[in-house]
Design a protein around this motif. Structure first.
Motif, short mmCIF file in Angstrom:
data_model
loop_
_atom_site.label_atom_id
_atom_site.label_comp_id
_atom_site.label_asym_id
_atom_site.label_seq_id
_atom_site.Cartn_x
_atom_site.Cartn_y
_atom_site.Cartn_z
N GLN A 76 0.80 -1.22 0.00
CA GLN A 76 0.00 0.00 0.00
C GLN A 76 0.84 1.28 0.00
O GLN A 76 0.48 2.25 -0.69
CB GLN A 76 -0.96 -0.01 1.18
CG GLN A 76 -0.25 -0.15 2.53
CD GLN A 76 -1.22 -0.29 3.70
OE1 GLN A 76 -2.32 0.21 3.66
NE2 GLN A 76 -0.78 -0.95 4.76
N TRP A 100 2.43 1.71 -3.42
CA TRP A 100 1.38 2.08 -4.39
C TRP A 100 1.00 3.55 -4.24
O TRP A 100 0.78 4.26 -5.23
CB TRP A 100 0.14 1.19 -4.20
CG TRP A 100 0.30 -0.19 -4.77
CD1 TRP A 100 1.43 -0.72 -5.35
CD2 TRP A 100 -0.69 -1.22 -4.83
NE1 TRP A 100 1.18 -2.02 -5.75
CE2 TRP A 100 -0.10 -2.35 -5.45
CE3 TRP A 100 -2.02 -1.32 -4.41
CZ2 TRP A 100 -0.81 -3.54 -5.67
CZ3 TRP A 100 -2.73 -2.51 -4.63
CH2 TRP A 100 -2.11 -3.60 -5.25
N SER A 101 0.91 4.01 -3.00
CA SER A 101 0.56 5.42 -2.79
C SER A 101 1.55 6.34 -3.48
O SER A 101 1.20 7.45 -3.88
CB SER A 101 0.53 5.75 -1.29
OG SER A 101 -0.60 5.16 -0.72
N ALA A 102 2.79 5.87 -3.59
CA ALA A 102 3.81 6.67 -4.26
C ALA A 102 3.95 6.31 -5.72
O ALA A 102 4.89 6.74 -6.40
CB ALA A 102 5.15 6.47 -3.54
N GLY A 103 3.03 5.49 -6.24
CA GLY A 103 3.10 5.10 -7.65
C GLY A 103 4.19 4.07 -7.93
O GLY A 103 4.63 3.92 -9.07
N LEU A 104 4.62 3.33 -6.90
CA LEU A 104 5.67 2.32 -7.06
C LEU A 104 5.10 0.93 -6.79
O LEU A 104 4.03 0.79 -6.21
CB LEU A 104 6.83 2.61 -6.09
CG LEU A 104 7.42 4.03 -6.14
CD1 LEU A 104 8.49 4.21 -5.06
CD2 LEU A 104 7.99 4.33 -7.51
N ASN A 105 5.84 -0.10 -7.18
CA ASN A 105 5.36 -1.47 -7.00
C ASN A 105 6.53 -2.42 -7.13
O ASN A 105 7.66 -2.00 -7.40
CB ASN A 105 4.29 -1.78 -8.06
CG ASN A 105 3.39 -2.97 -7.68
OD1 ASN A 105 3.52 -3.54 -6.59
ND2 ASN A 105 2.51 -3.32 -8.57
N LYS A 111 -4.39 4.00 -3.72
CA LYS A 111 -3.87 4.02 -5.09
C LYS A 111 -3.43 2.60 -5.41
O LYS A 111 -2.95 1.87 -4.53
CB LYS A 111 -2.70 4.98 -5.21
CG LYS A 111 -3.16 6.40 -5.52
CD LYS A 111 -2.00 7.32 -5.76
CE LYS A 111 -1.20 6.94 -6.98
NZ LYS A 111 -0.14 7.95 -7.26
N ASP A 128 1.29 9.05 -12.66
CA ASP A 128 2.02 7.79 -12.64
C ASP A 128 1.23 6.62 -13.24
O ASP A 128 1.70 5.48 -13.22
CB ASP A 128 2.47 7.46 -11.21
CG ASP A 128 1.31 7.49 -10.22
OD1 ASP A 128 0.16 7.23 -10.64
OD2 ASP A 128 1.55 7.78 -9.04
N PHE A 165 -1.24 5.10 -12.12
CA PHE A 165 -1.94 4.28 -11.13
C PHE A 165 -3.41 4.69 -11.07
O PHE A 165 -3.78 5.79 -11.48
CB PHE A 165 -1.29 4.45 -9.75
CG PHE A 165 -0.15 3.50 -9.49
CD1 PHE A 165 0.92 3.43 -10.38
CD2 PHE A 165 -0.14 2.67 -8.38
CE1 PHE A 165 1.97 2.55 -10.16
CE2 PHE A 165 0.90 1.78 -8.15
CZ PHE A 165 1.96 1.73 -9.04
#
Lengths: 589, 589
Positions: free
Chosen positions: A452, A455-460, B436, B528, B530
């Motif tokens: 989570q 994802w909030s930072a647009g990463l995965n 997100k 991004d 997302f």
């Protein structure tokens, strides 16, 4: 012409002869193993790709290799200068090889596979997918044996051995009784190698890193082990005899299945049992999840106590190795490979050590971004007091299997960007560790807790968050796991006593890899009956990588509590210099 | 002898005659509707249970009703003094009716169902489950028509009407073109009533609260609507003719299917199409998810703009109703039912209003804990300036379907325990709203975000976190949803343009019910790529219920931002007294 090109050519000659327009070569074996004995490395032999997951497909005018995000970089390197084209499985919507077949073949075409290397479920699902287009599947075509002849390794002959009784809780008889209780069928057919090793309290070395041996086990009125008899020492023979387990040759399983008769029902896990073996069953098949798999996943209280001890030993070994690295990296040439060897050597000095639980992933700087990177002596990068190092390693001990990843700052020059990503990964790892959830919760529901913040930072990250771990057995042990998307693993229910990895990460190609991994045990909260986790892995998490201002008070408390526990449990086994080092690493934030 | 006992007796007489030992009566219809026309309320007729989900099973010596946690209290009341025993489906591990059959019937026994009320998938899965025990399934047994004769309602004859063009984005032709593009089959058979209403931009009133009409639609070279012709006005006939849609009688679908021939392929959703209807198909069936369902779930930009307008109107209606309640509750007798009527009346004064989107759940004190409670004029509780009130209601407007729940403190005496639970629910609702996530994420992965804070406290709620919502269509619209456990809904991918409810809750039996529900739209973060959510529902959340010290700064910021938006968008449509009220409710924390 390269070897690979020649191999593909000779396979195509066979295909042409038998009118097969496409042939699928998976990375599996007749036991649906993740890691297979050398004899069964057909997918690697035909394609040059060595990753543990991936499927090769040879058609008359196309050769393709399908694999997932973890292996993209590796596959690109290994497939260069071969006829194989990489098909990237980015996610569940990427074109699968069956979809490729439906698109590129025509109605009436025939696809071939060796049904011993596919489960019943796999064959049925391939068949169904191809049927839509009118494509036929021939499931009994073993071309590999015909084209891979001279240099093909034999099946391993290494002796098997008894899991030491000091580390055991349940006897063979206990386990066989459990297996019988949990099915309505007359017999249970076990073909997964770790299921068999678990049921018989035996171990072997037929597969690298997984202490298993090649065999089948039939449990019922009589219990019979089908195995190369030369692998059985007098001691093991006596041990089995005492437990009323008879033995027959490995290949005799086929004869036995034929003889069981129409009336004898057989419990078979269609996701494990090979399609071709199942063709020999004449009686009714009770299709059900392997009870051995479900029973084995839930560790007994005594096993969990042993695992906690193994974790202390593992932490002692890591402490030795990391201090050695810290003290010598500036002055000595130390490569990723050297550090992997150092970790293995330190583990080997611990009691009841057996071997590594998987090839250590020591990834420095950009190599850390290659998710299943494995350093080789000739090509490993040299470490220096700078940048980020990812170290993922584990040991097999008679009292437990370990698997730990730490990501450390080698110097003071780590970028804020890397620290930011590390902190988001850490927040996710803490969130999953701290989760409480009701009975019946699936691993797939919990996965997002670890993702989570990224994802909030647009990463995965392109891998699952966690996998089950065996007890002196396979480091990847089904059924459970923390993974996204609909799959058997994500749909598995979390149960008290399971040991699962918690390993979120973040990878920046050519720059760095970040992963933080603890094994966690599922426990019951006595106050409210909810389930919760506790880390059983014990080793400090590098505070030099953290952006402390991004952590909540709860997260800081988690870290302080965890580090206090690490120090309390591990320090009694260290000398005073090591103790000082660990104390510093474990100090409150 | 009660009516129910007599009905069960006459059913058993038929069963005995035809040698059927158990008969299953689901709560469905030939269109797999959630809410069905009165004629098809067989499950209610036989058992007295009125809930929207639940299955009755009549065996020779047992009558059972299976339903889930939402309906336990209601079912216990309604099944009292009937022969039916309640089978509680606590979770996915509870004994299902097929498991009950396998346990209580013997090999060779025959179970009967009316295959028109079960989808293809359902029949196949029941068949497979029963086969394990050697029990047979007869899927063409319509006993209900034989035992429910005299007083059985006819199918509704109400006229259908055109969804006003002001509120439409895509024409019939657009939608039919989309349907054709998305399948390889020659024809698409639509049998879900909302799929048909969506495709033709028509609405009806055959089912309470769902503006649909009973029909089948066959889309292909010709597009034909199968419907009771008396329901078609001259206007509608002209509208359909202009769009090249021919019409035939409802029951003619069977003849047409027979005539399509062996060569004509048909796209059929096996989770929707009734088993018995599919028996009439002679050509190849392409089994695939209803493309109408997938297309309809993704609202167009123009539809989303309309929905946002409908939400403003809904908020105006709620503002009127809640002010009225606040001003009068101390001095006037107002029941739960009265408040439900007030909400409907205020909504009816808004432009383009059509009706309620479901029977309002107005649950005061302990009634709020009955998840699908519906106040009736005779038995509704009287409200007073004290305790907790749960109000879940919604409207059908031509420009959108609304569904909102607010839980308010009626007085100053709300317990800290209730406020604590409310705050945990609120934190979960905010977490899901703020999530997100990457493309490809399933609704089932996000569900835990809404539950995590309750779970941490050992609390939970026995319903899904959210469901898709139609556009002037069914308030429960598949495929997507935020739900736990493996299901079609939890395995549905979230897509930009979907409208889904976000409605965590907490229920304390006999004390209070808490639920906070906003509808959210899925959007794409351009920065991004997302996905993210935005609440489209606009109404203040009661701060008197909050324990502010449990909220993080991020959560407080979310509330302040949301409330500022509510005030900005709704206040222009209020008079100055109402504006003052809303301003107070929406002030920064």
């Amino acid at each position: 012409m390269t070897n690979i090109t020649k191999r593909v050519q000779s396979l195509r000659a066979k295909m042409e002869k038998y009118n097969i327009v496409a042939y699928i070569i998976p990375s599996s074996d007749p036991h649906q193993s993740e890691y297979v004995a050398e004899r069964w490395l057909s997918r690697t032999w035909i394609s040059n790709f060595t990753g543990s997951a991936g499927t090769a497909l040879v058609a008359m005018d196309h050769a393709g290799l399908w694999t997932d995000t973890r292996y993209f970089l590796q596959a690109e390197t290994e497939l260069a200068h071969t006829p194989f084209e990489l098909h990237k499985m980015e996610n569940q919507f990427s074109e699968s090889y069956t979809q490729w077949l439906c698109k590129n073949l025509k109605a009436g075409d025939t696809v071939g596979i060796d049904g011993y290397n596919f489960s019943i479920n796999q064959v049925e699902s391939i068949e169904k997918a191809l049927q839509k287009k009118g494509i036929l599947l021939k499931a009994n075509v073993d071309f590999i044996s015909q084209v891979w002849e001279d240099d093909r390794p034999a099946l391993p002959k290494d002796p098997i051995f008894i899991h030491e009784s000091d580390y055991l809780d349940l006897s063979i008889q206990d386990k066989i009784a459990q297996l019988k209780e949990n099915t309505t069928a007359n017999y249970t057919l076990l073909s997964a190698l770790d299921d068999i090793a678990w049921a018989l309290n035996l171990r072997g070395s037929d597969v690298d890193f997984n202490p298993v041996f090649i065999a089948y086990l039939l449990v019922g009125d009589e219990t019979t082990l089908y195995i190369d008899q030369s692998k059985l020492s007098t001691e093991v023979k006596g041990y089995l005899k005492k437990a009323n387990v008879t033995t027959k040759e490995y290949s005799d399983i086929i004869k036995t299945l034929g003889k069981l008769g129409n009336e004898t029902s057989l419990s078979v896990d269609p996701s494990i049992c090979s399609y071709s073996l199942a063709q020999h069953i004449v009686g009714p098949i009770v299709r059900e999840t392997s009870q051995a798999r479900l029973l084995k996943a839930v560790k007994t209280d005594k096993e969990v106590r042993h695992i906690r001890q193994a974790m202390v030993k593992d932490a002692v070994a890591l402490t030795h190795a990391f201090i050695w690295l810290e003290e010598n990296v500036a002055t000595t040439q130390i490569t990723e490979y050297d550090f992997a060897m150092k970790l293995a050597q330190q583990r080997s000095e611990q009691k009841a050590y057996y071997g590594e639980s998987f090839p250590a992933i020591i990834g420095y700087r950009g190599n850390g971004a290659i998710i299943h990177y494995r350093p080789h002596p000739e090509t490993a990068a040299t470490l220096s007091p700078s940048g980020v190092l990812l170290a993922d390693s584990g040991g097999q001990y008679q009292d437990g299997t370990t698997d730990i990843t730490r990501t450390i700052a080698m110097g003071d020059d780590v970028s804020d960007e890397a620290k930011y990503a590390f902190t988001l990964v850490l927040k996710g790892m803490i969130a999953l560790d701290s989760a409480k959830f009701p009975e019946g919760t699936l691993g797939g529901q919990l996965d997002i807790l670890a993702r989570q913040h990224l994802w909030s930072a647009g990463l995965n990250y392109g891998h699952g968050t966690g996998h089950g771990v065996g007890y002196f057995l396979n480091v990847h042990e089904p059924p459970q796991g923390f993974t996204a998307g609909p799959s058997t693993r994500s749909n598995s229910v979390m149960k008290v006593g399971m040991i699962t990895s918690n390993e979120p990460g973040y990878y920046k190609a050519d720059a760095y890899g970040i992963r933080i991994e603890n094994l966690i045990v599922t426990l019951k909260d006595k106050a409210d009956g909810f389930l919760k986790h506790e880390s059983v892995t014990l080793f400090p998490i590098d505070r030099k990588m953290m952006q402390l201002d991004l952590l909540t008070q709860d997260e800081r408390d988690w870290l302080d509590t965890y580090h206090a526990r690490v120090f309390a449990e591990v320090s009694p086994y260290l000398d005073s210099k090591q103790k000082d080092w660990l104390e510093k690493q474990c100090a409150a934030l």
